[in-house]
Design a protein around this motif. Structure first.
Motif, PDB file in Angstrom:
ATOM      1  N   GLY A   1     -12.628  -1.276 165.286  1.00  0.00           N
ATOM      2  CA  GLY A   1     -11.388  -0.480 165.598  1.00  0.00           C
ATOM      3  C   GLY A   1     -10.937  -0.842 166.962  1.00  0.00           C
TER       4      GLY A   1
ATOM      5  N   GLY B   1      -7.671  -1.760 167.006  1.00  0.00           N
ATOM      6  CA  GLY B   1      -5.706  -1.190 167.414  1.00  0.00           C
ATOM      7  C   GLY B   1      -4.672  -2.196 168.884  1.00  0.00           C
TER       8      GLY B   1
ATOM      9  N   GLY C   1      -1.539  -2.742 168.662  1.00  0.00           N
ATOM     10  CA  GLY C   1      -0.692  -2.421 169.676  1.00  0.00           C
ATOM     11  C   GLY C   1      -0.138  -3.472 170.230  1.00  0.00           C
TER      12      GLY C   1
END
Lengths: 562, 102
Positions: B31, B35, B39
């Protein structure tokens, strides 16, 4: 250098793992160049060394485990170099440094997409794969599911990926060698085809791995030298390098920020997903987890490989910026227009993908130029050998031994068939390389990654991680992923418009993975849920034994004989 | 492996602890990686101005620094996982093997 006056824009889109660049323009016609003897001699040295290793490997390769998985005797560090070698293709070396040369920052977006798949492979897949598997990823996917059906699906996924990837590599190899060595196109692909047959058929996984390791070391050494030479000039101060590049480059400060390559966020994210999970489904890379002794070695090899790949991409970034500062002010690297003026981006001799090659000349002279050209050829050779081995294993180990002969075959017979398959795949590859010489094959690498991410990876991940997966679910979901990836690529701009000449693309994005991969997962999940056959119940019940082995390695045989 | 063995392993608290810890850790790190990557891509796609912003008085942009951060974090995350796996998880696996008398 005047010998390189040819348009090869987009060359490297077809040369290697350049899925990111696969949407680039076609290579176009390439002229044969004067023979570059320095490069030829250096390449022959590489061939001699690797043939010597192949000879030794052949003497030591007796069992199927030797042939498919180098007897499990590759160390974590060696395996890391081989994995990194599969990544450090001619496309990522020449293509990404060329992209940095022409648009600066945007090159970084692609490198990052290639890299970030590795940590995920490590966290979720690598150890379990090693604990469950033997030679091919089909061994893992069919662990508790129906051997025949799942192996046919996995072998199909493997062969489709290998075929597209191999065609792209062969065509790219022929053109690159024409350009760098001055050899005839047909001579070039026949040389590649014969060498890869020899490596794979005689030396199996051991020779294939060592070819990749030697090439990775040579490429890392060459790229490190160039990056050092660039940084040396700027006193090892990146800010000074960037400032000089901003001054030289016609786009000036725009090269430090995202540019036109990311106009469409959905394509960018889809590309990232395709690269990330395609990696986790490429058969020739998955095979590398079976060449190490245990899960711990598999884990370490991914860690080292991630470091090597990260280091390599940082080098290509420096090389791209170095090419801007070393080459752009020197007219001898450019096609001169009226009055000696030249375009500082598109005017580069041989196109922007030649930036690293010209920089080799600028930093190390013609001898180093020959070295880098030879390494580029070796790179293609190493990648096609790995692909051929993966394809041959799918034919002999999955299709022949388990599906047609249903296990009623001897180990020697299986290995013999694998060698025959390698020869056949090599001949077919030469033929396809010949047929596709003047076709646009740029989309094929992208297609290979999309199929790997949408068929191989979901089937593998769901069979390992989710108890509920059944044969029917894996079969239907895998096929949905395979078909949807192929159809979406065919309907996208690269094929529908560029190849078939239709006015508008029916599928608006360049890369289908963002859509086709979830479809495959959904298919596997939904069909498994409604599958209530007796076999499905048996398969769910068999999950526990698989689960214990995948988590602990208890009961794992290791890569030795049956 | 015999069914009885499977049942024994499944019943072992060491096994359950190993799997729970490692699976949770694997997903958390996955994760984190996703992420960080998403991002970065979203900033590239939707906030080009932010990425173009200069660091200090030089020409180096925030985008280049963040790109390097993503590359380094990929390596760092794998390092964190491997360090933990080679210590904690291998110890648990060894404990489990000892429990099973192997």
């Amino acid at each position: 250098m005047s010998a390189r006056r040819i348009a090869i824009v987009g060359l490297l889109t077809v040369v290697g793992a350049g899925a990111a660049l696969a949407a680039g323009p076609d290579l176009g016609a390439v002229q044969k160049q004067a023979t570059n003897w320095t490069a030829v001699v250096m390449f022959l040295l590489f061939v001699l060394a690797t043939l010597g290793i192949t000879y030794k490997a052949a003497a030591g390769s007796k069992s199927a485990a030797d042939f498919y998985a180098a007897g499990g005797g590759i160390s974590a560090g060696q395996n890391a170099l081989a994995i990194a070698g599969d990544y450090m293709s001619a496309a990522s070396f020449l293509g990404i440094s060329g992209l940095v040369f022409s648009s600066g920052f945007d090159g970084l977006i692609y490198s990052i997409g290639f890299l970030v798949g590795w940590p995920i492979v490590l966290f979720l897949i690598a150890e379990r794969l090693r604990n469950l598997g033997k030679f091919t990823f089909a061994d893992v996917a069919s662990f508790r599911l129906d051997q025949t059906r799942i192996r046919i699906l996995s072998a199909t996924g493997t062969l489709v990926v290998v075929a597209f990837y191999l065609i792209a590599q062969m065509v790219g190899a022929g053109k690159l060698i024409q350009l760098l060595f001055g050899l005839d196109y047909l001579t070039a692909i026949i040389a590649v085809g014969i060498l890869m047959i020899v490596y794979v058929a005689f030396g199996g996984m051991k020779a294939t791995t060592w070819v990749q390791i030697i090439k990775a070391c040579l490429l890392l050494a060459g790229a490190s030298f160039m990056a050092l030479a660039v940084l040396w000039r700027y006193g090892f101060n990146p800010e000074a390098l960037f400032a000089a590049a901003v001054q030289e480059h016609p786009k000036h400060e725009a090269i430090m920020a995202p540019g036109g390559l990311v106009a469409d966020p959905v394509s960018t994210i889809s590309l990232g997903i395709g690269l990330m999970f395609g990696t986790a489904g490429l058969p020739h890379i998955l095979m590398r987890f079976f060449t190490v002794s245990d899960a711990q070695a598999a884990r370490k090899s991914v860690f080292y490989a991630t470091g090597l790949i990260a280091y390599f991409y940082i080098l290509t970034f420096i090389i791209g910026f170095g090419a801007i500062t070393f080459l752009m002010s020197d007219p001898s690297y450019f096609k001169a227009g009226a009055g000696g003026a030249y375009d500082r981006i598109t005017g580069l001799l041989g196109g922007s993908n030649m930036a690293a090659v010209h920089l080799a000349n600028a930093t190390g002279g013609s001898l180093f130029l020959g070295f880098i050209s030879a390494v580029a050829f070796a790179t293609i050779l190493a990648v096609v050998a790995g692909l051929t081995l993966a394809g041959a294993s799918a034919v002999s180990h999955d299709l022949y031994a388990q599906v047609f002969a249903r296990g009623r075959t001897t180990e020697a017979g299986e290995v013999r068939l694998s060698k025959i398959s390698a020869v056949v795949i090599g001949i077919v590859a030469i033929y396809l390389g010949y047929v596709f010489e003047n076709q646009n094959v740029a989309f094929m690498v992208g297609l290979a990654f999309a199929v790997a991410a949408s068929c191989n990876f979901p089937v593998l991940a769901m069979s390992i991680l989710w108890k509920g997966t059944t044969t029917l679910g894996a079969l239907v979901g895998g096929l949905i992923g395979l078909v949807s990836a192929v159809v979406m690529v065919v309907l996208s701009k690269a094929v529908w418009v560029t190849t078939f000449g239709h006015p508008a693309a029916l599928f608006p994005y360049d890369n289908p993975a963002l859509f086709s991969m979830p479809l495959a997962f959904l298919g596997i999940w939904a069909v498994s849920k409604i599958d209530n056959s007796a076999r499905a119940k048996r398969e769910r019940a068999a999950f526990e034994a698989q689960y214990v082995r995948s988590e602990t390695g208890i009961g794992a045989a290791g890569a030795h004989a049956h | 492996m015999a069914e009885a063995d499977t049942a024994r392993v499944l019943a072992s608290p060491t096994f359950r602890q190993l799997v729970t810890e490692r699976t949770r850790y694997g997903w958390i790190l996955s994760g984190a990686m996703l992420g960080i990557y998403l991002g970065f891509i979203l900033l590239v796609a939707f906030a080009k101005g932010v990425m173009a912003a200069k660091i200090g008085s030089g020409v180096t942009s925030l985008g280049i620094v963040l790109g390097l951060v993503v590359i380094v974090s990929a390596f760092a995350l794998t390092g964190i996982y491997v360090a933990r796996a080679n210590g904690r998880y291998d110890d648990l696996t060894n404990d489990l093997n000892r429990e099973l008398g192997r």
